[in-house]
Enzyme design. Structure first.
Site, mmCIF file in Angstrom:
data_model
loop_
_atom_site.group_PDB
_atom_site.id
_atom_site.type_symbol
_atom_site.label_atom_id
_atom_site.label_comp_id
_atom_site.label_asym_id
_atom_site.label_seq_id
_atom_site.Cartn_x
_atom_site.Cartn_y
_atom_site.Cartn_z
ATOM 1 C CE LYS A 53 -3.783 -2.341 2.431
ATOM 2 N NZ LYS A 53 -4.496 -2.580 3.699
ATOM 3 C CD GLN A 97 -3.375 -4.290 6.794
ATOM 4 O OE1 GLN A 97 -3.536 -3.212 6.215
ATOM 5 N NE2 GLN A 97 -3.719 -5.433 6.252
ATOM 6 C CG ASP A 120 -9.532 0.135 5.506
ATOM 7 O OD1 ASP A 120 -9.174 -0.349 4.422
ATOM 8 O OD2 ASP A 120 -8.873 0.047 6.563
HETATM 9 N N1 GUN Z 1 -6.714 -6.606 6.448
HETATM 10 C C1 GUN Z 1 -7.010 -7.314 5.330
HETATM 11 N N2 GUN Z 1 -7.601 -6.520 4.407
HETATM 12 C C2 GUN Z 1 -7.670 -5.289 4.947
HETATM 13 C C3 GUN Z 1 -8.150 -4.046 4.469
HETATM 14 O O1 GUN Z 1 -8.672 -3.915 3.355
HETATM 15 N N3 GUN Z 1 -8.031 -3.001 5.330
HETATM 16 C C4 GUN Z 1 -7.493 -3.126 6.566
HETATM 17 N N4 GUN Z 1 -7.449 -2.038 7.334
HETATM 18 N N5 GUN Z 1 -7.039 -4.268 7.040
HETATM 19 C C5 GUN Z 1 -7.119 -5.339 6.236
#
Ligand code: GUN
Length: 284
Positions: A53, A97, A120
């Protein structure tokens, strides 16, 4: 044999457009979008997602900061951190995350993130907006799936869509988005009695259950569109929820793993970050 929906190529073209958009917004405002990613603990999969990311942001001109915390951090300390990021005017997006360590409640932390910085789309107010159909940030993976369906012109109106999996991150929100496009939506899950029967009726099948190759070729309706959200690590290889080789003989369109939904999730996250930046800074 079906056509392959190339998530990698589509993601690349979205990122190219976004880079131009970020340059334009930066010239207009003298500011750059800034995403802060909070990573708690040392889960290798989370570390690798967060790095991906971060790289994707930097490549298109989004400033990205990773705040790493030891998994001994308390829930109160994490709430304090998120609140300080909420107040920070130089931060436009906050991503914590998931999953978090067991002693921290994911939902409590998500509730703390300011809705306008929730890249998100997991905050209850963004979830409510998704359900009602009012403006809000859309969760990245479901948003990427809808972009892929649109890219190949899949008709959803009046069609039967089956979502396999009912997670808050993918299953439930993608079902809402399919419904918004007038599909007749079914959500299947681990207690569904006859999964094969449900699959064989589906014009659009979204596999998001997290079990390697659980959707076999004989479960695909001829001419269906198949979106594979699975990322299962088997013998150090990434395997989808769909048996790709068998399913592609039946499907009209199908996404590969890797190179399908994964890159589109990142592209959508970047879109969300730019969207939050524009809203917070009042840019057009
Ligand atoms: N863990 C797995 N996928 C995601 C996501 O799209 N966002 C976040 N914050 N954590 C994750």
């Amino acid at each position: 044999m079906g056509t392959i929906i190339d998530g990698k190529a589509l993601s690349k073209s979205i990122r190219k457009e976004l880079k131009e958009e970020v340059t334009r917004l930066q010239e207009q405002s003298n500011k750059a979008p800034h995403l802060v990613v909070v990573l708690v603990g040392e889960d290798p999969a989370s570390q690798s997602y967060v790095r991906a990311k971060n790289r994707a942001c930097e490549r298109i001109g989004i400033k990205s900061t990773i705040i790493e915390k030891d998994d001994s951090i308390t829930q109160t300390e994490l709430i304090d951190l998120v609140e300080s990021l909420n107040r920070d005017k130089a931060v436009h997006g906050i991503l914590v995350q998931l999953p978090l360590p067991d002693h921290i409640d994911d939902n409590t932390i998500i509730d703390t993130i300011n809705q306008s910085k929730d890249v998100d789309g997991f905050h209850p107010l963004n979830i409510a907006a998704l359900q009602i159909g009012t403006p809000g940030v859309l969760p990245a993976t479901p948003k990427g799936i809808m972009t892929m369906l649109e890219s190949v012109g899949v008709e959803l109106k009046g069609k039967k869509a089956l979502v396999v999996g009912r997670s808050n991150i993918v299953g439930k929100p993608v079902a809402q988005l399919l419904l918004r496009q007038h599909a007749t939506v079914t959500i299947a899950h681990s207690r569904t009695q006859d999964l094969k029967k449900e699959c064989l009726e589906a014009d659009v099948l979204i596999a998001a259950a997290g079990r390697a190759k659980m959707i076999t070729g004989d479960m695909i309706k001829p001419g269906a569109t198949v979106i594979d959200v699975g990322v299962n690590r088997v013998d150090d290889k990434l395997i989808g929820d769909v048996d790709f080789e068998a399913a592609k003989e039946k499907a009209a369109h199908i996404t590969p793993v890797p190179g399908g939904v994964g890159p589109m999730t990142i592209a959508s996250l970047l879109q969300n970050t730019v969207e939050c930046f524009m809203n917070i800074e009042n840019l057009k």
